[in-house]
Design a protein around this motif. Structure first.
Motif, PDB file in Angstrom:
ATOM      1  N   PRO A 183       0.837  -1.206   0.000  1.00  0.00           N
ATOM      2  CA  PRO A 183       0.000   0.000   0.000  1.00  0.00           C
ATOM      3  C   PRO A 183       0.869   1.254   0.000  1.00  0.00           C
ATOM      4  CG  PRO A 183      -0.322  -1.283   2.030  1.00  0.00           C
ATOM      5  CD  PRO A 183       0.715  -1.980   1.231  1.00  0.00           C
ATOM      6  N   PRO A 184       0.323   2.376  -0.495  1.00  0.00           N
ATOM      7  CA  PRO A 184       1.097   3.620  -0.514  1.00  0.00           C
ATOM      8  C   PRO A 184       1.618   3.957   0.878  1.00  0.00           C
ATOM      9  CG  PRO A 184      -0.982   3.897  -1.670  1.00  0.00           C
ATOM     10  CD  PRO A 184      -1.030   2.546  -1.035  1.00  0.00           C
ATOM     11  N   GLY A 185       2.810   4.467   0.953  1.00  0.00           N
ATOM     12  CA  GLY A 185       3.372   4.880   2.226  1.00  0.00           C
ATOM     13  C   GLY A 185       4.207   3.808   2.897  1.00  0.00           C
ATOM     14  N   GLN A 186       4.051   2.560   2.443  1.00  0.00           N
ATOM     15  CA  GLN A 186       4.866   1.495   3.040  1.00  0.00           C
ATOM     16  C   GLN A 186       6.233   1.482   2.371  1.00  0.00           C
ATOM     17  OE1 GLN A 186       2.620  -1.952   4.042  1.00  0.00           O
ATOM     18  NE2 GLN A 186       4.423  -3.273   4.031  1.00  0.00           N
ATOM     19  N   SER A 187       7.283   1.381   3.186  1.00  0.00           N
ATOM     20  CA  SER A 187       8.620   1.581   2.626  1.00  0.00           C
ATOM     21  C   SER A 187       9.359   0.287   2.315  1.00  0.00           C
ATOM     22  CB  SER A 187       9.453   2.430   3.583  1.00  0.00           C
ATOM     23  OG  SER A 187       9.489   1.816   4.843  1.00  0.00           O
ATOM     24  N   ASN A 188       8.797  -0.855   2.710  1.00  0.00           N
ATOM     25  CA  ASN A 188       9.477  -2.124   2.453  1.00  0.00           C
ATOM     26  C   ASN A 188       8.584  -3.086   1.683  1.00  0.00           C
ATOM     27  OD1 ASN A 188      11.545  -1.118   4.062  1.00  0.00           O
ATOM     28  ND2 ASN A 188      10.767  -2.140   5.883  1.00  0.00           N
ATOM     29  N   SER A 189       9.226  -3.952   0.900  1.00  0.00           N
ATOM     30  CA  SER A 189       8.504  -5.031   0.238  1.00  0.00           C
ATOM     31  C   SER A 189       9.431  -6.236   0.179  1.00  0.00           C
ATOM     32  CB  SER A 189       8.059  -4.607  -1.155  1.00  0.00           C
ATOM     33  OG  SER A 189       7.280  -5.641  -1.736  1.00  0.00           O
ATOM     34  N   ALA A 190       9.009  -7.257  -0.545  1.00  0.00           N
ATOM     35  CA  ALA A 190       9.834  -8.454  -0.652  1.00  0.00           C
ATOM     36  C   ALA A 190       9.628  -9.108  -2.001  1.00  0.00           C
ATOM     37  CB  ALA A 190       9.483  -9.437   0.463  1.00  0.00           C
ATOM     38  N   ALA A 191      10.664  -9.820  -2.452  1.00  0.00           N
ATOM     39  CA  ALA A 191      10.591 -10.578  -3.697  1.00  0.00           C
ATOM     40  C   ALA A 191      10.623 -12.062  -3.360  1.00  0.00           C
ATOM     41  CB  ALA A 191      11.755 -10.214  -4.611  1.00  0.00           C
ATOM     42  N   PHE A 192       9.860 -12.835  -4.130  1.00  0.00           N
ATOM     43  CA  PHE A 192       9.776 -14.278  -3.917  1.00  0.00           C
ATOM     44  C   PHE A 192      10.054 -14.985  -5.241  1.00  0.00           C
ATOM     45  CE2 PHE A 192       6.719 -12.098  -1.145  1.00  0.00           C
ATOM     46  CZ  PHE A 192       7.253 -12.432   0.094  1.00  0.00           C
ATOM     47  N   LEU A 193      10.644 -16.174  -5.154  1.00  0.00           N
ATOM     48  CA  LEU A 193      10.971 -16.936  -6.353  1.00  0.00           C
ATOM     49  C   LEU A 193      11.379 -18.347  -5.985  1.00  0.00           C
ATOM     50  CD1 LEU A 193      14.614 -16.392  -7.282  1.00  0.00           C
ATOM     51  CD2 LEU A 193      13.575 -14.712  -5.799  1.00  0.00           C
ATOM     52  N   SER A 194      11.429 -19.205  -6.998  1.00  0.00           N
ATOM     53  CA  SER A 194      11.963 -20.552  -6.821  1.00  0.00           C
ATOM     54  C   SER A 194      13.269 -20.644  -7.581  1.00  0.00           C
ATOM     55  CB  SER A 194      10.997 -21.598  -7.385  1.00  0.00           C
ATOM     56  OG  SER A 194       9.872 -21.700  -6.571  1.00  0.00           O
ATOM     57  N   LEU A 195      14.273 -21.248  -6.948  1.00  0.00           N
ATOM     58  CA  LEU A 195      15.577 -21.416  -7.571  1.00  0.00           C
ATOM     59  C   LEU A 195      15.913 -22.897  -7.642  1.00  0.00           C
ATOM     60  CD1 LEU A 195      17.700 -18.647  -5.850  1.00  0.00           C
ATOM     61  CD2 LEU A 195      17.587 -19.017  -8.315  1.00  0.00           C
ATOM     62  N   THR A 196      16.119 -23.389  -8.867  1.00  0.00           N
ATOM     63  CA  THR A 196      16.509 -24.795  -9.027  1.00  0.00           C
ATOM     64  C   THR A 196      17.960 -24.854  -9.492  1.00  0.00           C
ATOM     65  OG1 THR A 196      14.247 -25.407  -9.608  1.00  0.00           O
ATOM     66  CG2 THR A 196      15.984 -26.961 -10.214  1.00  0.00           C
ATOM     67  N   ASN A 197      18.769 -25.579  -8.739  1.00  0.00           N
ATOM     68  CA  ASN A 197      20.177 -25.747  -9.088  1.00  0.00           C
ATOM     69  C   ASN A 197      20.321 -26.960  -9.995  1.00  0.00           C
ATOM     70  OD1 ASN A 197      22.904 -26.086  -9.270  1.00  0.00           O
ATOM     71  ND2 ASN A 197      23.300 -26.097  -7.068  1.00  0.00           N
ATOM     72  N   ALA A 198      20.503 -26.723 -11.298  1.00  0.00           N
ATOM     73  CA  ALA A 198      20.618 -27.798 -12.279  1.00  0.00           C
ATOM     74  C   ALA A 198      22.061 -28.236 -12.449  1.00  0.00           C
ATOM     75  CB  ALA A 198      20.046 -27.337 -13.614  1.00  0.00           C
ATOM     76  N   ASP A 199      22.951 -27.705 -11.617  1.00  0.00           N
ATOM     77  CA  ASP A 199      24.378 -28.013 -11.699  1.00  0.00           C
ATOM     78  C   ASP A 199      24.711 -29.240 -10.844  1.00  0.00           C
ATOM     79  OD1 ASP A 199      26.953 -27.666 -12.520  1.00  0.00           O
ATOM     80  OD2 ASP A 199      27.243 -25.714 -11.565  1.00  0.00           O
ATOM     81  N   GLN A 200      25.945 -29.718 -10.986  1.00  0.00           N
ATOM     82  CA  GLN A 200      26.405 -30.865 -10.196  1.00  0.00           C
ATOM     83  C   GLN A 200      26.994 -30.426  -8.857  1.00  0.00           C
ATOM     84  OE1 GLN A 200      26.214 -34.017 -11.643  1.00  0.00           O
ATOM     85  NE2 GLN A 200      25.336 -33.105 -13.484  1.00  0.00           N
ATOM     86  N   THR A 201      27.200 -29.138  -8.702  1.00  0.00           N
ATOM     87  CA  THR A 201      27.882 -28.647  -7.503  1.00  0.00           C
ATOM     88  C   THR A 201      27.000 -27.681  -6.711  1.00  0.00           C
ATOM     89  OG1 THR A 201      28.846 -26.852  -8.793  1.00  0.00           O
ATOM     90  CG2 THR A 201      30.191 -28.817  -8.522  1.00  0.00           C
ATOM     91  N   ASP A 202      27.401 -27.455  -5.475  1.00  0.00           N
ATOM     92  CA  ASP A 202      26.694 -26.519  -4.609  1.00  0.00           C
ATOM     93  C   ASP A 202      26.836 -25.093  -5.124  1.00  0.00           C
ATOM     94  OD1 ASP A 202      25.652 -27.947  -2.251  1.00  0.00           O
ATOM     95  OD2 ASP A 202      27.744 -28.563  -2.028  1.00  0.00           O
ATOM     96  N   HIS A 203      25.759 -24.355  -5.029  1.00  0.00           N
ATOM     97  CA  HIS A 203      25.824 -22.924  -5.276  1.00  0.00           C
ATOM     98  C   HIS A 203      25.107 -22.226  -4.133  1.00  0.00           C
ATOM     99  CE1 HIS A 203      27.726 -23.157  -9.131  1.00  0.00           C
ATOM    100  NE2 HIS A 203      26.805 -23.958  -9.612  1.00  0.00           N
ATOM    101  N   ALA A 204      25.183 -20.913  -4.104  1.00  0.00           N
ATOM    102  CA  ALA A 204      24.480 -20.171  -3.057  1.00  0.00           C
ATOM    103  C   ALA A 204      24.148 -18.779  -3.559  1.00  0.00           C
ATOM    104  CB  ALA A 204      25.332 -20.086  -1.799  1.00  0.00           C
ATOM    105  N   LEU A 205      22.984 -18.331  -3.134  1.00  0.00           N
ATOM    106  CA  LEU A 205      22.577 -16.946  -3.397  1.00  0.00           C
ATOM    107  C   LEU A 205      23.157 -16.115  -2.255  1.00  0.00           C
ATOM    108  CD1 LEU A 205      20.728 -15.002  -5.058  1.00  0.00           C
ATOM    109  CD2 LEU A 205      18.887 -15.613  -3.493  1.00  0.00           C
ATOM    110  N   VAL A 206      23.915 -15.065  -2.581  1.00  0.00           N
ATOM    111  CA  VAL A 206      24.568 -14.294  -1.510  1.00  0.00           C
ATOM    112  C   VAL A 206      24.102 -12.837  -1.447  1.00  0.00           C
ATOM    113  CG1 VAL A 206      26.624 -15.756  -1.427  1.00  0.00           C
ATOM    114  CG2 VAL A 206      26.588 -13.776  -2.959  1.00  0.00           C
ATOM    115  N   ALA A 207      23.428 -12.370  -2.487  1.00  0.00           N
ATOM    116  CA  ALA A 207      22.961 -10.984  -2.470  1.00  0.00           C
ATOM    117  C   ALA A 207      21.932 -10.772  -3.559  1.00  0.00           C
ATOM    118  CB  ALA A 207      24.137 -10.024  -2.676  1.00  0.00           C
ATOM    119  N   ALA A 208      21.224  -9.665  -3.452  1.00  0.00           N
ATOM    120  CA  ALA A 208      20.276  -9.268  -4.486  1.00  0.00           C
ATOM    121  C   ALA A 208      20.326  -7.758  -4.614  1.00  0.00           C
ATOM    122  CB  ALA A 208      18.869  -9.738  -4.138  1.00  0.00           C
ATOM    123  N   GLU A 209      19.945  -7.280  -5.790  1.00  0.00           N
ATOM    124  CA  GLU A 209      19.935  -5.835  -6.027  1.00  0.00           C
ATOM    125  C   GLU A 209      18.678  -5.482  -6.806  1.00  0.00           C
ATOM    126  OE1 GLU A 209      23.481  -5.097  -8.261  1.00  0.00           O
ATOM    127  OE2 GLU A 209      24.786  -5.804  -6.664  1.00  0.00           O
TER     128      GLU A 209
END
Ligand SMILES: [Cu+2]
Length: 155
Positions: free
Chosen positions: A41-67
């Motif tokens: 709603p107007p006046g609110q200063s924060n929000s959030a993003a949502f998503l699904s992440l599928t790692n199709a690789d053979q190795t570990d990965h990690a999300l470390v930041a967003a912009e």
């Protein structure tokens, strides 16, 4: 001594660079689905993003930041139950094990958008960039949607 430190630093930079070139690139091996940003709603200063992440690789990965250009700060958050209340906590990273899908959803992990620079209306498209542990990045477009479930569980 100072010279030596400089040399070591240069050697490390070179090694890290070549390692980055030959290892699996996180951004190329991660599939993003169902991405959206919560309308606020107007006046609110924060929000959030949502998503699904599928790692199709053979190795570990990690999300470390967003912009995003729509907020001053973007942080990775989770919800934890403390003293009977759900509270948001910043996390350093979101681990993405090989072959698995990690969901960022209301009430759980999310990308917190702090200090919105514009109003978010449903139907709009906004930009979100995901940054992974190997430095690779994925630039995405996310629709703004109304989320029925409130993020605060402690009215
Ligand atoms: Cu949060």
């Amino acid at each position: 001594m100072r010279y030596l430190t400089k040399q070591l630093g240069a050697a490390c930079a070179l090694l890290c660079l070549s390692a980055g070139l030959y290892a699996g690139n996180a951004a190329d091996n991660l599939q993003v689905q169902d991405i959206y940003v919560r309308a606020v709603p107007p006046g609110q200063s924060n929000s959030a993003a949502f998503l699904s992440l599928t790692n199709a690789d053979q190795t570990d990965h990690a999300l470390v930041a967003a912009e995003s250009s729509i907020s001053k700060v973007a942080e990775l958050h989770t919800h934890l139950k403390e003293e009977g209340m759900m509270k948001m906590r910043r996390v350093e990273r979101i681990d993405l094990p090989p072959g698995e899908t990690v969901k960022l959803q209301p009430g759980g992990l999310h990308v917190m958008l702090i200090g919105l620079t514009k109003q978010l209306s449903p139907g709009e498209d906004v930009d979100i960039t995901l940054v992974f542990e190997d430095g690779s990045r994925t630039a995405l477009t996310a629709p703004v949607k109304t989320v029925q479930q409130t993020m605060q569980h402690h009215h």
